[in-house]
Design an enzyme around this catalytic site. Sequence first.
Site, PDB file in Angstrom:
ATOM      1  N   LYS A 106       0.837  -1.375  -0.080  1.00 24.20           N
ATOM      2  CA  LYS A 106       0.198  -0.155  -0.092  1.00 24.20           C
ATOM      3  C   LYS A 106       0.898   1.195   0.056  1.00 24.20           C
ATOM      4  O   LYS A 106       1.351   1.500   0.849  1.00 24.20           O
ATOM      5  CB  LYS A 106      -1.003  -0.032   1.342  1.00 24.20           C
ATOM      6  CG  LYS A 106      -1.802   1.125   1.048  1.00 24.20           C
ATOM      7  CD  LYS A 106      -3.051   1.238   2.219  1.00 24.20           C
ATOM      8  CE  LYS A 106      -3.981   2.325   1.670  1.00 24.20           C
ATOM      9  NZ  LYS A 106      -3.476   3.400   1.416  1.00 24.20           N
ATOM     10  N   ARG A 127      -9.634  10.955  -5.051  1.00 22.03           N
ATOM     11  CA  ARG A 127     -10.368  10.065  -4.309  1.00 22.03           C
ATOM     12  C   ARG A 127     -11.998  10.501  -4.441  1.00 22.03           C
ATOM     13  O   ARG A 127     -12.824   9.813  -4.227  1.00 22.03           O
ATOM     14  CB  ARG A 127      -9.956   9.921  -2.859  1.00 22.03           C
ATOM     15  CG  ARG A 127     -10.336   9.247  -1.772  1.00 22.03           C
ATOM     16  CD  ARG A 127     -10.204   9.529  -0.779  1.00 22.03           C
ATOM     17  NE  ARG A 127     -10.600   8.409   0.311  1.00 22.03           N
ATOM     18  CZ  ARG A 127      -9.852   7.329   0.410  1.00 22.03           C
ATOM     19  NH1 ARG A 127      -8.702   7.012  -0.258  1.00 22.03           N
ATOM     20  NH2 ARG A 127     -10.197   6.590   1.441  1.00 22.03           N
ATOM     21  N   PHE A 196      -3.450  -0.151  -9.931  1.00 19.94           N
ATOM     22  CA  PHE A 196      -3.639  -1.538  -9.367  1.00 19.94           C
ATOM     23  C   PHE A 196      -5.187  -2.203  -9.741  1.00 19.94           C
ATOM     24  O   PHE A 196      -5.752  -3.090  -9.087  1.00 19.94           O
ATOM     25  CB  PHE A 196      -3.796  -1.461  -7.511  1.00 19.94           C
ATOM     26  CG  PHE A 196      -4.409  -0.291  -7.238  1.00 19.94           C
ATOM     27  CD1 PHE A 196      -3.859   0.773  -6.646  1.00 19.94           C
ATOM     28  CD2 PHE A 196      -5.828  -0.422  -6.824  1.00 19.94           C
ATOM     29  CE1 PHE A 196      -4.463   1.984  -6.277  1.00 19.94           C
ATOM     30  CE2 PHE A 196      -6.739   0.587  -6.472  1.00 19.94           C
ATOM     31  CZ  PHE A 196      -5.938   1.843  -6.087  1.00 19.94           C
ATOM     32  N   GLU A 242       3.049   2.290   3.170  1.00 19.12           N
ATOM     33  CA  GLU A 242       2.114   2.564   4.371  1.00 19.12           C
ATOM     34  C   GLU A 242       1.809   1.112   5.188  1.00 19.12           C
ATOM     35  O   GLU A 242       1.391   1.055   6.145  1.00 19.12           O
ATOM     36  CB  GLU A 242       0.745   3.327   4.013  1.00 19.12           C
ATOM     37  CG  GLU A 242       0.229   3.977   5.047  1.00 19.12           C
ATOM     38  CD  GLU A 242      -1.210   4.312   4.428  1.00 19.12           C
ATOM     39  OE1 GLU A 242      -2.090   4.212   5.392  1.00 19.12           O
ATOM     40  OE2 GLU A 242      -1.244   4.879   3.268  1.00 19.12           O
ATOM     41  N   LYS A 266      -6.813  -3.737   4.883  1.00 21.11           N
ATOM     42  CA  LYS A 266      -5.479  -3.007   4.940  1.00 21.11           C
ATOM     43  C   LYS A 266      -4.794  -3.286   6.479  1.00 21.11           C
ATOM     44  O   LYS A 266      -5.595  -3.328   7.221  1.00 21.11           O
ATOM     45  CB  LYS A 266      -5.875  -1.538   5.150  1.00 21.11           C
ATOM     46  CG  LYS A 266      -4.815  -0.778   5.190  1.00 21.11           C
ATOM     47  CD  LYS A 266      -4.900   0.660   5.152  1.00 21.11           C
ATOM     48  CE  LYS A 266      -5.746   1.546   6.223  1.00 21.11           C
ATOM     49  NZ  LYS A 266      -5.947   3.161   5.881  1.00 21.11           N
TER      50      LYS A 266
END
Length: 431
Positions: A106, A127, A196, A242, A266
């Site tokens: 990520k 986003r 991705f 991250e 995540k």
Amino acid sequence: MLRTIFPALAHAIDMNSCPTLHQEGTAKNIKDKLQVLSMAVVEAYNILPNLDLIVPCVMNKGIDFSVSSLSMVPGITIKPMLEKITNGIPQALKLFENKAFTCEYKYDGQRAQIHKLVDGSICVFSRNGGESTSRFPDLIDIFKGSSKSVASTFIMDAEIVDIDRKNGYRIMSFQVLSSRRRGGKDTLVDICIFVFDIMFANGEHPFKFCFQIEVDDACLTYEATLTKINAFLEDALCSSCEGILVKTLDVDAGYSPSKHSDKWLKVNYVEGLNDTLYLVPIGAWHENGRKAGWYSPFLMACFNPEAKKYQSVCCVMSRFSDSFYRFVKLMKELFSRDKVLSKKPPYYQTGVASDMWFCPQVVWEIRGAYFTVSLGLICITDVKMDYFLHLKKMGINFCASDRSPKECSAVANIVEMFHSQTRKMDATAGD
DNA sequence: ACTGATGCGTC
DNA sequence: GTCGGAC
DNA sequence: GTCCGACGACGCATCAGT
């Protein structure tokens, strides 16, 4: 909006365009039908958030409307798929028990939805669906140069990351990326694009199709899997990422716009810093609105025994639960009247100007997952003058420790913790 | 020309 | 981005 | 368990005041 306005809209349109509906079948039957229709409208909005296109289609199709009545349109953003946050790899493994999955880095950058329109132009959306094409002229160049013959149109999901190509292709932090001049022309911050997902290409919706993959490692034991993914996460953190994303590859895998989907997990921090920081509140700002009369954030400091000064480390954020406010009065006693200093004392070293300064009185235990470093202000000189360390994902124990202020964390300890953390945060960019 | 306050968008 | 709270 | 609004840090851009 998803649970209120769109269902209402769907009902209204349908009642209007199909007046015989409520004469057919039972009340429950009608309710169920409208429920299905509402869901379809919401689903459609997620891939085509444009009421000018959706409303006519719903009016036309009536109760038979479904998400497949519409198609994505390059130039109109899809609501981005979101991941579910986990607290570590074991939880991710538990959620994906008996499922095929894959892991990805990520990257610490900016989410971008990149569209190629029918006229061949490339558009970049953020986003939140805002257009940011003008911020990334170099991205446009990359795509113009490479995708000419591949697809006439597409919509893809990517992360824009700052990369230092002159210095071993080091990946830089989001902080550095965001220091780009707005509106184009910036030669200082070089970017790299990690694609991705492809949600749309040449009029097709690839995400509607199931993955056909061969599953590796299907026979690994739980422990072996855990070890392998741990190593992968470690790699990601060492590569300035991250964390990692764990994505299911099962039959229901696919792009789920706008969902904090449990198809993407995540994992971005493991345990947190090994040590607790012991910091002294030395100042604070006034709070407004609901929390008027209270202080936040607090400015927290550690101690530098050589200089005999307190040095600021971070701010304690104001995210206190309502229950915490029961203790407000108690806390306020600590920071009122004679405990408030008239100005910043010379033994406080910080570049921050808080609204008020306090005597060193108590030590709070602060836990955090990792440090970041940011522009501005001041602080830990070993890291870099003019940078300000921040603890991320903090937890605070307001019961305070029984240490006296001078027994709080020392500067050297914190610097050491910063340098030894797995996740590398660049502190030298912009030189 | 400089500075601090504010606005906006990103995470 | 995180968080708390409403549902 | 899911969703959503209210928050926070932090960067550049802009503007009013000097």
